[in-house]
Design a protein around this motif. Structure first.
Motif, mmCIF file in Angstrom:
data_model
loop_
_atom_site.group_PDB
_atom_site.id
_atom_site.type_symbol
_atom_site.label_atom_id
_atom_site.label_comp_id
_atom_site.label_asym_id
_atom_site.label_seq_id
_atom_site.Cartn_x
_atom_site.Cartn_y
_atom_site.Cartn_z
ATOM 1 N N UNK A 1 0.834 -1.209 0.000
ATOM 2 C CA UNK A 1 0.000 0.000 0.000
ATOM 3 C C UNK A 1 0.866 1.255 0.000
ATOM 4 N N UNK A 2 1.936 1.245 0.787
ATOM 5 C CA UNK A 2 2.838 2.403 0.813
ATOM 6 C C UNK A 2 3.525 2.584 -0.538
ATOM 7 N N UNK A 3 3.837 1.470 -1.203
ATOM 8 C CA UNK A 3 4.434 1.557 -2.529
ATOM 9 C C UNK A 3 3.474 2.139 -3.541
ATOM 10 N N UNK A 4 2.219 1.721 -3.481
ATOM 11 C CA UNK A 4 1.201 2.254 -4.392
ATOM 12 C C UNK A 4 1.019 3.757 -4.172
ATOM 13 N N UNK A 5 0.976 4.162 -2.914
ATOM 14 C CA UNK A 5 0.798 5.583 -2.608
ATOM 15 C C UNK A 5 2.003 6.420 -3.042
ATOM 16 N N UNK A 6 3.184 5.757 -3.147
ATOM 17 C CA UNK A 6 4.383 6.491 -3.553
ATOM 18 C C UNK A 6 4.408 6.774 -5.054
ATOM 19 N N UNK A 7 3.592 6.032 -5.812
ATOM 20 C CA UNK A 7 3.523 6.258 -7.258
ATOM 21 C C UNK A 7 2.674 7.498 -7.534
ATOM 22 N N UNK A 8 3.157 8.366 -8.385
ATOM 23 C CA UNK A 8 2.438 9.600 -8.704
ATOM 24 C C UNK A 8 1.040 9.282 -9.224
ATOM 25 N N UNK A 9 0.052 10.008 -8.724
ATOM 26 C CA UNK A 9 -1.340 9.766 -9.131
ATOM 27 C C UNK A 9 -1.552 9.974 -10.622
ATOM 28 N N UNK B 1 -2.539 -2.872 -12.649
ATOM 29 C CA UNK B 1 -1.715 -4.059 -12.888
ATOM 30 C C UNK B 1 -0.518 -3.763 -13.792
ATOM 31 N N UNK B 2 -0.725 -2.923 -14.813
ATOM 32 C CA UNK B 2 0.330 -2.722 -15.814
ATOM 33 C C UNK B 2 1.224 -1.511 -15.558
ATOM 34 N N UNK B 3 0.713 -0.550 -14.800
ATOM 35 C CA UNK B 3 1.471 0.686 -14.620
ATOM 36 C C UNK B 3 1.849 0.931 -13.158
ATOM 37 N N UNK B 4 0.853 0.927 -12.283
ATOM 38 C CA UNK B 4 1.095 1.340 -10.896
ATOM 39 C C UNK B 4 1.855 0.285 -10.102
ATOM 40 N N UNK B 5 1.377 -0.957 -10.123
ATOM 41 C CA UNK B 5 2.010 -2.002 -9.319
ATOM 42 C C UNK B 5 3.480 -2.241 -9.673
ATOM 43 N N UNK B 6 3.837 -2.319 -10.963
ATOM 44 C CA UNK B 6 5.272 -2.506 -11.275
ATOM 45 C C UNK B 6 6.160 -1.403 -10.699
ATOM 46 N N UNK C 1 9.734 0.574 -5.673
ATOM 47 C CA UNK C 1 9.919 1.425 -4.500
ATOM 48 C C UNK C 1 10.088 0.597 -3.223
ATOM 49 N N UNK C 2 9.380 -0.500 -3.129
ATOM 50 C CA UNK C 2 9.350 -1.243 -1.863
ATOM 51 C C UNK C 2 10.187 -2.509 -1.906
ATOM 52 N N UNK C 3 10.967 -2.705 -2.956
ATOM 53 C CA UNK C 3 11.760 -3.924 -3.071
ATOM 54 C C UNK C 3 12.686 -4.149 -1.870
#
Length: 228
Positions: free
Chosen positions: A116-124, A142-147, A152-154
């Motif tokens: 969730x923190x990784x998703x929030x770190x991706x620019x809206x 699935x194709x843009x945000x999650x990758x 970020x959270x690796x």
């Protein structure tokens, strides 16, 4: 040195207990990888659900259930959770299966917050860009945000994997012969306390160093791909 090598041979080789140690290592690896897979799946589902619930009122109850799950699982010690699953919930299942499910469910609560923190770190704007290309919200996720979120959270996922590996050392509470329990079995049967415990510690240390190296290698490879 020769005396120590003779003691190792007497403790592990002559008695055949090296097979017990190898079986314990195998169970530890199986439990860790199985639990990691379950944890990533649960964490991803929860993180995505909570993300979409911010804009979809119908998902609010599911987001509340996700919060409840995270609170309960993170509030119960993993040993207690393991005993609950083994003696109350999954009474007919084998110890390894119980351990995989328990550690996976426990890891899922922590993975959910990491993802969730990784998703929030991706620019809206990334989600908006995907939508402008005709993608649905789920496709854009699935194709843009999650990758991007995974990048970020690796490092945090690597830390969770290492913590999960070490947490499996309590699997012996439910009669699983993992690496730690294997070392204790050797110690109890050979009356050699030093060598079995030192071997167990060395194997865990080796696994952690190997995982750390692999995660750094993956991070460098992803960084190179981003620069192209």
């Amino acid at each position: 040195m020769e005396q120590w090598l003779n003691k190792l041979h007497e403790t592990f080789i002559a008695t055949g207990f090296y097979k017990t140690m190898l079986d314990g290592l195998k169970n530890t690896v199986i439990i860790t990888l199985g639990a990691l897979l379950i944890g990533v799946v649960i964490g991803t589902v929860i993180a995505v659900t909570k993300y979409f619930a911010e804009d979809v009122p119908a998902l609010k109850p599911f987001a509340w259930l996700c919060d409840l799950y995270i609170t309960v699982i993170r509030g119960i010690p993993v040993v207690v959770l393991l005993l609950i699953f083994f003696f109350i919930i999954l009474t007919s299942a084998e110890g390894v299966t119980v351990a995989i499910l328990t550690f996976g469910i426990n890891s899922g609560a922590y993975m959910a917050e990491l993802i969730r923190s990784g998703i929030n770190a991706v620019d809206s704007g990334q989600m908006e860009a995907g939508r402008s290309l005709g993608m649905s919200k789920m496709q854009a996720m699935r194709k843009i945000v999650l990758p991007q979120a995974i990048r970020y959270i690796l490092p945090a996922i690597g830390n969770e994997l290492i913590a999960l590996l070490k947490e499996t050392s309590v699997a012996g509470y439910v009669a699983v012969v993992d690496l730690t329990r294997a070392g204790n079995l050797v110690r109890n049967n050979t009356y050699d306390a030093v060598n079995p415990l030192m071997v167990v510690a060395l194997v865990y240390l080796t696994l952690v160093v190997l995982l750390t190296w692999l995660m750094r290698l993956l991070e460098r490879r992803l960084s190179r791909n981003d620069k192209r």
